[in-house]
Design an enzyme around this catalytic site. Structure first.
Site, PDB file in Angstrom:
ATOM      1  N   ASP A  55       0.867  -1.179   0.000  1.00 44.64           N
ATOM      2  CA  ASP A  55       0.000   0.000   0.000  1.00 44.64           C
ATOM      3  C   ASP A  55       0.904   1.229   0.000  1.00 44.64           C
ATOM      4  OD1 ASP A  55      -1.670   2.102   0.485  1.00 44.64           O
ATOM      5  OD2 ASP A  55      -2.640   1.222   2.244  1.00 44.64           O
ATOM      6  N   TYR A 144      -9.182  14.823  -9.860  1.00 45.41           N
ATOM      7  CA  TYR A 144      -8.058  14.101 -10.462  1.00 45.41           C
ATOM      8  C   TYR A 144      -7.088  15.096 -11.120  1.00 45.41           C
ATOM      9  CZ  TYR A 144      -5.772  10.971 -13.874  1.00 45.41           C
ATOM     10  OH  TYR A 144      -4.861  10.272 -14.644  1.00 45.41           O
TER      11      TYR A 144
HETATM   12  P1  NAD Z   1      -5.101   1.773 -13.010  1.00 45.49           P
HETATM   13  O1  NAD Z   1      -6.259   2.248 -12.195  1.00 45.49           O
HETATM   14  O2  NAD Z   1      -5.341   0.791 -14.083  1.00 45.49           O
HETATM   15  O3  NAD Z   1      -3.977   1.179 -12.048  1.00 45.49           O
HETATM   16  C1  NAD Z   1      -3.654   1.765 -10.810  1.00 45.49           C
HETATM   17  C2  NAD Z   1      -3.155   0.654  -9.908  1.00 45.49           C
HETATM   18  O4  NAD Z   1      -2.856   1.232  -8.631  1.00 45.49           O
HETATM   19  C3  NAD Z   1      -4.198  -0.444  -9.660  1.00 45.49           C
HETATM   20  O5  NAD Z   1      -3.664  -1.704  -9.991  1.00 45.49           O
HETATM   21  C4  NAD Z   1      -4.504  -0.337  -8.169  1.00 45.49           C
HETATM   22  O6  NAD Z   1      -4.756  -1.598  -7.557  1.00 45.49           O
HETATM   23  C5  NAD Z   1      -3.210   0.283  -7.639  1.00 45.49           C
HETATM   24  N1  NAD Z   1      -3.418   0.945  -6.353  1.00 45.49           N
HETATM   25  C6  NAD Z   1      -4.508   1.623  -5.932  1.00 45.49           C
HETATM   26  N2  NAD Z   1      -4.328   2.047  -4.671  1.00 45.49           N
HETATM   27  C7  NAD Z   1      -3.084   1.631  -4.296  1.00 45.49           C
HETATM   28  C8  NAD Z   1      -2.340   1.764  -3.111  1.00 45.49           C
HETATM   29  N3  NAD Z   1      -2.827   2.402  -2.040  1.00 45.49           N
HETATM   30  N4  NAD Z   1      -1.099   1.217  -3.066  1.00 45.49           N
HETATM   31  C9  NAD Z   1      -0.594   0.542  -4.144  1.00 45.49           C
HETATM   32  N5  NAD Z   1      -1.273   0.376  -5.298  1.00 45.49           N
HETATM   33  C10 NAD Z   1      -2.509   0.921  -5.366  1.00 45.49           C
HETATM   34  O7  NAD Z   1      -4.385   3.076 -13.577  1.00 45.49           O
HETATM   35  P2  NAD Z   1      -3.460   3.181 -14.865  1.00 45.49           P
HETATM   36  O8  NAD Z   1      -4.327   3.475 -16.014  1.00 45.49           O
HETATM   37  O9  NAD Z   1      -2.512   2.061 -14.918  1.00 45.49           O
HETATM   38  O10 NAD Z   1      -2.705   4.543 -14.521  1.00 45.49           O
HETATM   39  C11 NAD Z   1      -1.463   4.575 -13.879  1.00 45.49           C
HETATM   40  C12 NAD Z   1      -1.037   6.012 -13.717  1.00 45.49           C
HETATM   41  O11 NAD Z   1      -1.035   6.670 -14.990  1.00 45.49           O
HETATM   42  C13 NAD Z   1      -1.959   6.860 -12.836  1.00 45.49           C
HETATM   43  O12 NAD Z   1      -1.200   7.804 -12.135  1.00 45.49           O
HETATM   44  C14 NAD Z   1      -2.836   7.582 -13.828  1.00 45.49           C
HETATM   45  O13 NAD Z   1      -3.308   8.787 -13.313  1.00 45.49           O
HETATM   46  C15 NAD Z   1      -1.858   7.812 -14.958  1.00 45.49           C
HETATM   47  N6  NAD Z   1      -2.540   8.011 -16.242  1.00 45.49           N
HETATM   48  C16 NAD Z   1      -3.222   6.990 -16.846  1.00 45.49           C
HETATM   49  C17 NAD Z   1      -3.868   7.219 -18.059  1.00 45.49           C
HETATM   50  C18 NAD Z   1      -4.659   6.138 -18.772  1.00 45.49           C
HETATM   51  O14 NAD Z   1      -5.309   6.417 -19.785  1.00 45.49           O
HETATM   52  N7  NAD Z   1      -4.603   4.903 -18.307  1.00 45.49           N
HETATM   53  C19 NAD Z   1      -3.794   8.486 -18.653  1.00 45.49           C
HETATM   54  C20 NAD Z   1      -3.119   9.507 -17.980  1.00 45.49           C
HETATM   55  C21 NAD Z   1      -2.465   9.250 -16.796  1.00 45.49           C
HETATM   56  N1  SER Z   2      -7.165   8.436 -19.135  1.00 49.29           N
HETATM   57  C1  SER Z   2      -7.244   9.235 -17.951  1.00 49.29           C
HETATM   58  C2  SER Z   2      -8.642   9.425 -17.501  1.00 49.29           C
HETATM   59  O1  SER Z   2      -9.504   9.428 -18.332  1.00 49.29           O
HETATM   60  C3  SER Z   2      -6.634  10.578 -18.213  1.00 49.29           C
HETATM   61  O2  SER Z   2      -5.686  10.779 -17.233  1.00 49.29           O
HETATM   62  O3  SER Z   2      -8.855   9.593 -16.323  1.00 49.29           O
END
Ligand code: NAD
Ligand code: SER
Length: 313
Positions: A55, A144
């Site tokens: 965590d 966010y």
């Molecule tokens: P996701 O929600 O798929 O994965 C996030 C992971 O974090 C999950 O596996 C969850 O179990 C884990 N998590 C949650 N709380 C936690 C905690 N307390 N300790 C440890 N792990 C924990 O998100 P993602 O799409 O893989 O995004 C990853 C990062 O990239 C994030 O910061 C997100 O804001 C950023 N991001 C993603 C996108 C996108 O389109 N996927 C776009 C822009 C930015």
């Molecule tokens: N793909 C992300 C969202 O829609 C952008 O950070 O939240």
């Protein structure tokens, strides 16, 4: 001889983590990349190397893992994304901010290199929507987006004040097939493929003409690795880099899917996520990333659709 990297990925079971861990293990070797998450990986992904249940809000536990594996580089992916964050504002703020602080402090103390992703959600209704510049007016309207903008400023502060080598990208919406997306506004561009394959129809929660910047996951993973491997002096933006690949609307995506599945039908029923999407850019100027560390994307819309439909059967 270069020191062997010891990498920790936090949030490794998510949409990006699943594929980033896979790629980092290919490059640096399975045993040098520790996956960690509060939730175990789905389908045993990542089981070919070390995994720790972690965590990120428990700073001492993070420090213990960092010490145990003599970590030199961290990718912090744990966060609550835009749509889910609006339903749980304080929890999102806590995870997105306190998680980052825990890592900034540990990385400062132990001279660890840090990757932390930002997002196009840092932009808001007052930001120019077309070809959004690297440093425009920014007025995010979601918790966010506010947490990402604050995070960018803290990254820059820790770099300027304490010399923490923290690097960041403002990812656009990411499209992938290896894991489900985690509650973002851009997720329609993933769900649509699964529904197209399963039911040959999809009800989209954004209006058909909502253009957003998007990227295929292999490009996003490569950008991340390239930024982390760029020479220190070439990383000139220490808040977060704009990066872009393509932009499209739901109707443009549907048109491309129909080339493969002519009977596919998409209907539109915009919900609250439309409001978030409408406040984000339609296209991004990523010239700073292109000139500083030679970023360029590979996949266009036709490539993405073909590859997604091939993998999702
Ligand atoms: P996701 O929600 O798929 O994965 C996030 C992971 O974090 C999950 O596996 C969850 O179990 C884990 N998590 C949650 N709380 C936690 C905690 N307390 N300790 C440890 N792990 C924990 O998100 P993602 O799409 O893989 O995004 C990853 C990062 O990239 C994030 O910061 C997100 O804001 C950023 N991001 C993603 C996108 C996108 O389109 N996927 C776009 C822009 C930015
Ligand atoms: N793909 C992300 C969202 O829609 C952008 O950070 O939240």
């Amino acid at each position: 001889m270069k020191k062997q990297k010891q990498i920790l990925v936090i949030g490794s079971s998510g949409q990006i983590g699943t594929e980033l861990v896979e790629e980092l293990r290919k490059i640096y070797g399975n045993e040098h990349v520790v996956a960690s998450d509060i939730h175990p990986p789905v389908n045993n992904t990542g089981s070919d190397g070390p995994y720790e249940s972690l965590d990120v809000l428990q700073g001492n536990s993070v420090l213990e893992i960092v010490r145990k594996y003599k970590v030199t580089e961290v990718y912090l992916l744990a966060a609550i994304l835009s749509a889910t964050a609006e339903q749980s504002v304080k929890a999102a703020w806590r995870l997105n901010m306190d998680g980052l602080f825990n890592l900034l402090d540990i990385c400062r103390e132990r001279k660890i290199k840090l990757f932390w992703p930002s997002s196009i959600a840092v932009f808001g209704p007052g930001t120019p929507r077309i070809n959004t510049p690297q440093f425009p007016y920014m007025d995010p309207s979601t918790v966010y987006g506010i947490s990402k903008l604050a995070g960018e400023l803290w990254c820059e502060y820790y770099f300027q004040k304490f010399g923490v080598d923290v690097r960041s990208l403002r990812y656009p919406g990411l499209i992938s097939y290896k894991s489900q997306p985690g509650g973002g506004t851009t997720d329609y561009a993933v769900h649509i493929f699964h529904e197209a394959r399963k039911n040959n129809k999809y009800e989209c929660y954004l209006a058909e003409d909502t253009v957003l910047p998007m990227m295929y996951m292999p490009d996003a993973v490569r950008a991340t690795v390239e930024l982390m491997n760029a020479d220190f002096g070439n990383v000139k933006v220490r808040s977060s880099y704009n990066i872009a690949a393509i932009s499209f609307s739901p109707s443009e995506l549907v048109k491309e899917i129909k080339k493969h599945l002519p009977d596919f039908v998409c209907t539109y029923k915009p919900d609250i996520r439309q409001k978030y999407a409408s406040s984000w850019p339609a296209s991004i100027d990523d010239s700073a990333a292109r000139s500083d560390w030679h970023w360029s994307h590979t996949y266009n819309l036709a490539d993405i659709v073909e590859d997604m439909l091939w993998h999702i059967q």
